[in-house]
Design a protein around this motif. Structure first.
Motif, short mmCIF file in Angstrom:
data_model
loop_
_atom_site.label_atom_id
_atom_site.label_comp_id
_atom_site.label_asym_id
_atom_site.label_seq_id
_atom_site.Cartn_x
_atom_site.Cartn_y
_atom_site.Cartn_z
N LEU A 119 18.06 2.85 72.26
CA LEU A 119 16.92 3.22 72.94
C LEU A 119 16.41 4.39 72.82
O LEU A 119 15.02 5.22 72.86
CB LEU A 119 16.37 2.52 74.10
CG LEU A 119 16.97 1.13 73.85
CD1 LEU A 119 16.65 0.39 75.46
CD2 LEU A 119 15.77 0.75 73.26
N SER A 120 17.54 5.34 73.69
CA SER A 120 16.83 6.99 73.62
C SER A 120 16.88 7.31 72.55
O SER A 120 15.96 8.61 71.77
CB SER A 120 18.09 7.47 74.29
OG SER A 120 18.69 6.98 75.63
N ARG A 121 17.69 7.03 70.74
CA ARG A 121 17.63 7.69 69.71
C ARG A 121 15.75 7.69 69.74
O ARG A 121 15.78 8.36 68.94
CB ARG A 121 18.95 7.26 69.19
CG ARG A 121 20.59 7.98 68.88
CD ARG A 121 20.78 7.36 68.45
NE ARG A 121 21.24 6.13 67.51
CZ ARG A 121 21.96 6.24 68.42
NH1 ARG A 121 22.58 6.37 69.37
NH2 ARG A 121 22.18 4.26 68.57
N ARG A 122 16.05 5.89 69.47
CA ARG A 122 14.71 5.67 69.13
C ARG A 122 13.30 6.19 69.89
O ARG A 122 12.74 6.89 68.89
CB ARG A 122 14.11 4.52 69.46
CG ARG A 122 13.35 4.09 68.72
CD ARG A 122 13.17 2.36 69.00
NE ARG A 122 12.29 2.38 70.10
CZ ARG A 122 11.98 1.20 71.41
NH1 ARG A 122 12.67 0.61 71.58
NH2 ARG A 122 11.58 1.56 72.56
N ASP A 123 13.69 6.77 71.15
CA ASP A 123 12.21 7.40 71.91
C ASP A 123 12.61 8.90 70.95
O ASP A 123 11.39 9.85 70.87
CB ASP A 123 13.09 7.95 73.05
CG ASP A 123 12.08 5.81 74.22
OD1 ASP A 123 11.92 5.44 73.41
OD2 ASP A 123 12.99 6.20 74.54
N LEU A 124 13.47 9.46 71.18
CA LEU A 124 13.73 10.66 70.81
C LEU A 124 13.48 11.11 68.99
O LEU A 124 12.23 11.80 68.60
CB LEU A 124 14.96 11.01 70.12
CG LEU A 124 15.56 12.59 69.80
CD1 LEU A 124 14.62 14.13 70.34
CD2 LEU A 124 16.69 13.05 69.82
N ASP A 125 13.90 9.75 67.73
CA ASP A 125 12.42 9.53 66.96
C ASP A 125 11.45 9.71 67.00
O ASP A 125 10.71 10.80 65.88
CB ASP A 125 13.20 8.67 66.42
CG ASP A 125 14.96 8.84 65.72
OD1 ASP A 125 15.17 10.23 65.73
OD2 ASP A 125 15.72 7.47 65.37
N ASN A 126 10.91 8.87 67.60
CA ASN A 126 9.09 8.44 67.99
C ASN A 126 8.43 10.28 68.24
O ASN A 126 7.96 10.34 67.67
CB ASN A 126 9.01 7.88 68.27
CG ASN A 126 9.56 6.03 68.29
OD1 ASN A 126 9.18 5.68 67.41
ND2 ASN A 126 9.10 5.42 69.77
N VAL A 127 9.24 10.99 69.53
CA VAL A 127 9.22 12.22 69.75
C VAL A 127 8.83 12.99 68.64
O VAL A 127 8.01 14.49 67.62
CB VAL A 127 9.25 12.64 70.93
CG1 VAL A 127 8.91 14.35 71.05
CG2 VAL A 127 9.32 11.79 72.09
N LEU A 128 10.05 13.60 68.07
CA LEU A 128 10.14 14.53 66.77
C LEU A 128 8.71 13.35 65.74
O LEU A 128 9.42 14.91 64.80
CB LEU A 128 11.29 13.86 66.23
CG LEU A 128 12.22 15.21 67.18
CD1 LEU A 128 13.78 15.15 67.08
CD2 LEU A 128 11.88 16.21 67.30
N GLU A 129 8.36 13.02 65.47
CA GLU A 129 7.77 11.94 64.21
C GLU A 129 6.35 12.53 64.56
O GLU A 129 5.69 13.07 63.90
CB GLU A 129 7.39 10.69 64.45
CG GLU A 129 8.80 9.85 63.83
CD GLU A 129 8.42 8.65 64.05
OE1 GLU A 129 7.21 8.27 64.85
OE2 GLU A 129 9.46 7.83 62.66
N GLN A 130 6.01 13.43 65.98
CA GLN A 130 4.69 14.36 66.09
C GLN A 130 4.96 15.55 65.15
O GLN A 130 3.34 16.81 65.53
CB GLN A 130 4.43 14.07 67.41
CG GLN A 130 4.57 12.49 68.51
CD GLN A 130 3.41 11.97 68.01
OE1 GLN A 130 2.30 11.97 68.01
NE2 GLN A 130 4.10 10.65 67.68
N VAL A 131 6.02 16.17 64.99
CA VAL A 131 5.66 17.42 64.10
C VAL A 131 5.90 17.52 63.27
O VAL A 131 6.86 16.41 62.66
CB VAL A 131 6.89 18.56 65.04
CG1 VAL A 131 6.31 18.51 66.23
CG2 VAL A 131 8.15 17.52 64.70
N PRO A 132 5.75 18.33 62.05
CA PRO A 132 6.63 18.42 61.10
C PRO A 132 7.75 17.99 60.13
O PRO A 132 8.92 18.46 61.09
CB PRO A 132 6.26 19.56 60.25
CG PRO A 132 5.02 19.98 60.74
CD PRO A 132 5.12 19.75 62.46
#
Length: 183
Positions: A119-132
């Motif tokens: 879940l933490s990795r998924r959340d991190l992936d979602n956050v990092l999708e906000q930048v190039p």
């Protein structure tokens, strides 16, 4: 679930060493070296078997230089395994070796993955999708995986300065976005 004895021992030594126990740090590095030798030996072809000790030393040096990035609330062996994995991949790239055994076939040294980590990795992936994508990868490599800025920059073929600027701007953008500010 009962903790793995290797994980518990190594994590306790790491925590003691971070608190200034030099003897615990020496034991930690010796124990980690004992775990890394067979780890690398299994992955290297006979032609490169002599490189195992070099990889052990490179990994121990990386652990030493990045020890302050270790998160005390996370499994030590997972952190150690990530560093060892990256050192092995770097070695493969330097040698232009064609792998014959997929890296994913070998599980982490002692740590296991649980649902909270996923879940933490998924959340991190979602956050990092906000930048190039490049910025996202630079942030992940340096801030999550513990790579140096030089290593991350080299992976993208850019200068360290450009990598630092990209990381800084990406983190600033994420902070503004998730702190309720606007970009």
């Amino acid at each position: 679930m009962q903790a793995d004895p290797t994980e518990t021992r190594l994590r306790d030594l790491m925590l003691a060493s971070l608190d200034g126990d030099a003897a615990a740090y020496r034991r930690l590095l010796a124990d980690v070296g004992k775990h890394l030798r067979p780890y690398f030996a299994r992955r290297l072809t006979p032609a490169f078997a002599s490189h195992a000790e070099d990889l052990v030393q490179e990994t121990l040096l990386a652990i030493h230089t990045r020890r302050m990035t270790y998160d005390r609330n996370r499994p030590f062996t997972a952190w150690m395994h990530a560093i060892a994995h990256h050192k092995f991949v770097d070695h493969v790239r330097r040698q232009s070796i064609r792998l014959t055994v997929p890296l994913e076939d070998d599980p982490p040294i002692a740590a296991h993955d649980d649902n909270e980590d996923a879940l933490s990795r998924r959340d991190l992936d979602n956050v990092l999708e906000q930048v190039p994508p490049r910025t996202s990868d630079l942030i992940r490599r340096t801030k999550v995986e513990g790579a140096s800025v030089a290593e991350a920059a080299a992976a993208h073929g850019i200068s360290e300065t450009a990598a630092k600027v990209s990381i800084h701007r990406g983190l600033k953008s994420l902070a503004a976005r998730f702190a309720g500010g606007s970009k």
